[in-house]
Enzyme design. Sequence first.
Site, mmCIF file in Angstrom:
data_model
loop_
_atom_site.group_PDB
_atom_site.id
_atom_site.type_symbol
_atom_site.label_atom_id
_atom_site.label_comp_id
_atom_site.label_asym_id
_atom_site.label_seq_id
_atom_site.Cartn_x
_atom_site.Cartn_y
_atom_site.Cartn_z
ATOM 1 C CE LYS A 1 -2.788 -0.939 -3.648
ATOM 2 N NZ LYS A 1 -3.940 -1.847 -3.368
ATOM 3 C CD GLN B 1 -3.320 0.436 0.512
ATOM 4 O OE1 GLN B 1 -3.734 -0.709 0.497
ATOM 5 N NE2 GLN B 1 -3.653 1.021 -0.568
ATOM 6 C CB THR C 1 -10.848 -1.179 -7.036
ATOM 7 O OG1 THR C 1 -10.678 -0.227 -5.842
ATOM 8 C CG2 THR C 1 -9.430 -1.828 -7.364
ATOM 9 C CE LYS D 1 -5.759 -4.128 2.898
ATOM 10 N NZ LYS D 1 -5.936 -3.459 1.391
ATOM 11 C CG ASP E 1 -8.644 -5.551 0.878
ATOM 12 O OD1 ASP E 1 -8.201 -4.824 0.011
ATOM 13 O OD2 ASP E 1 -8.486 -6.839 1.014
ATOM 14 C CG ASN F 1 -15.377 -2.796 -4.546
ATOM 15 O OD1 ASN F 1 -14.681 -2.285 -4.755
ATOM 16 N ND2 ASN F 1 -16.740 -2.039 -4.596
HETATM 17 P P1 NDP Z 1 -14.826 -8.681 -1.768
HETATM 18 O O1 NDP Z 1 -14.989 -9.174 -0.488
HETATM 19 O O2 NDP Z 1 -15.747 -7.799 -2.235
HETATM 20 O O3 NDP Z 1 -14.736 -9.823 -2.762
HETATM 21 C C1 NDP Z 1 -13.519 -10.721 -2.950
HETATM 22 C C2 NDP Z 1 -14.087 -11.874 -3.938
HETATM 23 O O4 NDP Z 1 -12.622 -12.599 -4.312
HETATM 24 C C3 NDP Z 1 -15.193 -12.818 -3.727
HETATM 25 O O5 NDP Z 1 -15.601 -13.083 -4.916
HETATM 26 C C4 NDP Z 1 -14.576 -13.848 -3.123
HETATM 27 O O6 NDP Z 1 -15.304 -15.109 -2.985
HETATM 28 C C5 NDP Z 1 -13.267 -13.871 -3.598
HETATM 29 N N1 NDP Z 1 -12.038 -14.558 -2.809
HETATM 30 C C6 NDP Z 1 -11.757 -13.988 -1.640
HETATM 31 N N2 NDP Z 1 -10.710 -14.731 -1.098
HETATM 32 C C7 NDP Z 1 -10.667 -15.826 -1.885
HETATM 33 C C8 NDP Z 1 -9.705 -16.956 -2.088
HETATM 34 N N3 NDP Z 1 -8.814 -17.241 -0.913
HETATM 35 N N4 NDP Z 1 -9.811 -17.755 -3.066
HETATM 36 C C9 NDP Z 1 -10.845 -17.592 -3.769
HETATM 37 N N5 NDP Z 1 -11.461 -16.484 -4.183
HETATM 38 C C10 NDP Z 1 -11.610 -15.709 -2.996
HETATM 39 O O7 NDP Z 1 -13.249 -7.947 -1.875
HETATM 40 P P2 NDP Z 1 -12.664 -6.844 -2.862
HETATM 41 O O8 NDP Z 1 -13.346 -7.158 -4.350
HETATM 42 O O9 NDP Z 1 -12.952 -5.788 -2.564
HETATM 43 O O10 NDP Z 1 -11.291 -7.436 -2.889
HETATM 44 C C11 NDP Z 1 -10.504 -8.266 -4.162
HETATM 45 C C12 NDP Z 1 -9.191 -8.065 -4.125
HETATM 46 O O11 NDP Z 1 -8.883 -6.715 -4.774
HETATM 47 C C13 NDP Z 1 -8.325 -8.130 -2.894
HETATM 48 O O12 NDP Z 1 -7.014 -8.792 -3.271
HETATM 49 C C14 NDP Z 1 -8.398 -6.849 -2.384
HETATM 50 O O13 NDP Z 1 -7.027 -6.622 -1.639
HETATM 51 C C15 NDP Z 1 -8.066 -6.184 -3.636
HETATM 52 N N6 NDP Z 1 -8.361 -4.677 -3.542
HETATM 53 C C16 NDP Z 1 -9.654 -4.060 -3.166
HETATM 54 C C17 NDP Z 1 -9.870 -2.796 -3.271
HETATM 55 C C18 NDP Z 1 -11.134 -2.189 -2.869
HETATM 56 O O14 NDP Z 1 -11.288 -0.997 -3.012
HETATM 57 N N7 NDP Z 1 -12.232 -2.815 -2.330
HETATM 58 C C19 NDP Z 1 -8.875 -1.728 -3.805
HETATM 59 C C20 NDP Z 1 -7.730 -2.403 -4.468
HETATM 60 C C21 NDP Z 1 -7.512 -3.920 -4.181
HETATM 61 P P3 NDP Z 1 -16.195 -15.612 -1.837
HETATM 62 O O15 NDP Z 1 -17.451 -14.809 -2.093
HETATM 63 O O16 NDP Z 1 -16.493 -16.856 -2.088
HETATM 64 O O17 NDP Z 1 -15.746 -14.964 -0.663
HETATM 65 O O1 2IT Z 2 -5.998 -2.328 -1.479
HETATM 66 C C1 2IT Z 2 -6.494 -1.244 -1.512
HETATM 67 O O2 2IT Z 2 -5.869 -0.589 -2.191
HETATM 68 C C2 2IT Z 2 -7.660 -1.286 -0.730
HETATM 69 N N1 2IT Z 2 -8.425 -2.064 -0.371
HETATM 70 C C3 2IT Z 2 -8.343 0.224 -0.766
HETATM 71 C C4 2IT Z 2 -7.820 0.909 0.282
HETATM 72 C C5 2IT Z 2 -8.404 2.531 0.604
HETATM 73 O O3 2IT Z 2 -7.880 3.184 1.413
HETATM 74 O O4 2IT Z 2 -9.236 2.781 -0.303
#
Ligand code: NDP
Ligand code: 2IT
Length: 448
Positions: free
Chosen positions: A117, A114, A212, A129, A169, A243
């Site tokens: 980033k 982070q 994102t 984090k 997250d 998300n």
């Molecule tokens: P969510 O909780 O909204 O969604 C996570 C998704 O990934 C779900 O579909 C989940 O499935 C799946 N998942 C989680 N863990 C696993 C695993 N161990 N194996 C397989 N599938 C898995 O999270 P986000 O969409 O927010 O985050 C997804 C990724 O993006 C993460 O790496 C996060 O750090 C990154 N990220 C998020 C940001 C944000 O603003 N939200 C910003 C930048 C990066 P299930 O429904 O079965 O749990």
């Molecule tokens: O991994 C990431 O960049 C996030 N989960 C978003 C962090 C934030 O402060 O919006």
Amino acid sequence: MAIKNDYLDRVYTDLSKRYPEQKEFLEAVAEVLTSLVPVIESDDKYEKNGIIERIVEPERAVSFRVSWVDDAGKVRVNTGYRIQFNSAIGPYKGGLRFRDNVTLSVIKFLGFEQTFKNSLTTLPMGGAKGGSDFDPKGKSDGEIMRFCQAFMNELYRHIGPDTDVPAGDIGVGGREIGYLFGQYKKLANNWSGVLTGKGLSYGGSLARPEATGFGLMYFASAMLKDANKSLKGSKVIISGSGNVAIYSCQKATELGAKVIAMSDSNGYIVDENGIDYKVIKEIKEVKRDRISTYINYVPTAKYYVGCEGIWNNKCDYAFPCATQNEISKESAETLVKNGTKGVFEGANMPSTPEAIEVIKKNGLLFSPSKASNAGGVAVSGLEMSQNAERLSWSFEQVDGMLKDIMEKIYNSCAEAAEKYGMPGDIQAGANIAGFLKVADAMIAQGIV
Ligand code: NDP
Ligand code: 2IT
């Protein structure tokens, strides 16, 4: 692994002896330090100021007990974390993850990433984090609320709008941010933009939920344009259905791509006609259900058990948007064999180091997560600005700024890669560009 510079290798070897069990953290550190060889060799100021030793150690790491009561009246205990990694360029900033596989190593890797980033976004935000090994799956709304309140009972004393600003997250979305915010406000007796990703009725920013995923597609489009390619008419795979994945699917579709496969942690769906993001939104955001139910809405789709198999499908571009190390070396080899032309990371560190080697060696385009998923935190930074001036900007305004930021991030990565002798290597360029700003700020502020 040996890093081809004595100073970097010494720091990494020492770190791996001190934290041998922190696999994800060491993986993230090795990835960054390997890219920094030409920077360290260009100027001895980094070594003289002990920048690498300092940048790999969090400024503060808090671990705490979270006690709460479930619906059956049973006392439950989880571990909470907040790792405040680096505040050289701004207040600590980064998400909270609630997932059963959260460990200190996972939160440290995410906080470390982070830092770089946030530097790339051009906005003044340090890196942090947090999260917990709490598993939100199958919990009632009341349990989620009580857990969030219990978590904030400790976290509130470590955060503040100019100190540390958490966000969402994995497992932490709009609902959880609402409960966390409510409890913070009650404890601190203070209304401020202490969290981002808030609801629109209480200080949230338009376009933060989309940021994102939309940002990932803006970044990929800029990179593809440079390679005389485009998303239009292409077939893409997006893993995950949370998300990041949902809004990646929306923007990819709007830009003329066909999203042929998506997943959750149980399995994946395939539909060569293109997946309808509105149905995924309904299943995941409204019903909080499994992706397997997609076939009840869209009969042409097929569901397969197990999530790694998603990468066996033929696509032009792959967007891993679920979790760390979800693309193995074998999956990367399959992507290459199937003629995939690029991998753009939406999740944090979704490709293993061996997978990245395969992807790059075979000439696929590759964008590392700290660059291509920076749109979420960038719009969090814009939410902080709106909160500070007590105004809110239109969707078009925020989305326009997001697009501009993502294009600038791509350009700064490409320029840094070129300048340090690795043209086209966006992974190295991201690490270098992100590092330079933080390192210069650390040098200017003395040994603290
Ligand atoms: P969510 O909780 O909204 O969604 C996570 C998704 O990934 C779900 O579909 C989940 O499935 C799946 N998942 C989680 N863990 C696993 C695993 N161990 N194996 C397989 N599938 C898995 O999270 P986000 O969409 O927010 O985050 C997804 C990724 O993006 C993460 O790496 C996060 O750090 C990154 N990220 C998020 C940001 C944000 O603003 N939200 C910003 C930048 C990066 P299930 O429904 O079965 O749990
Ligand atoms: O991994 C990431 O960049 C996030 N989960 C978003 C962090 C934030 O402060 O919006």
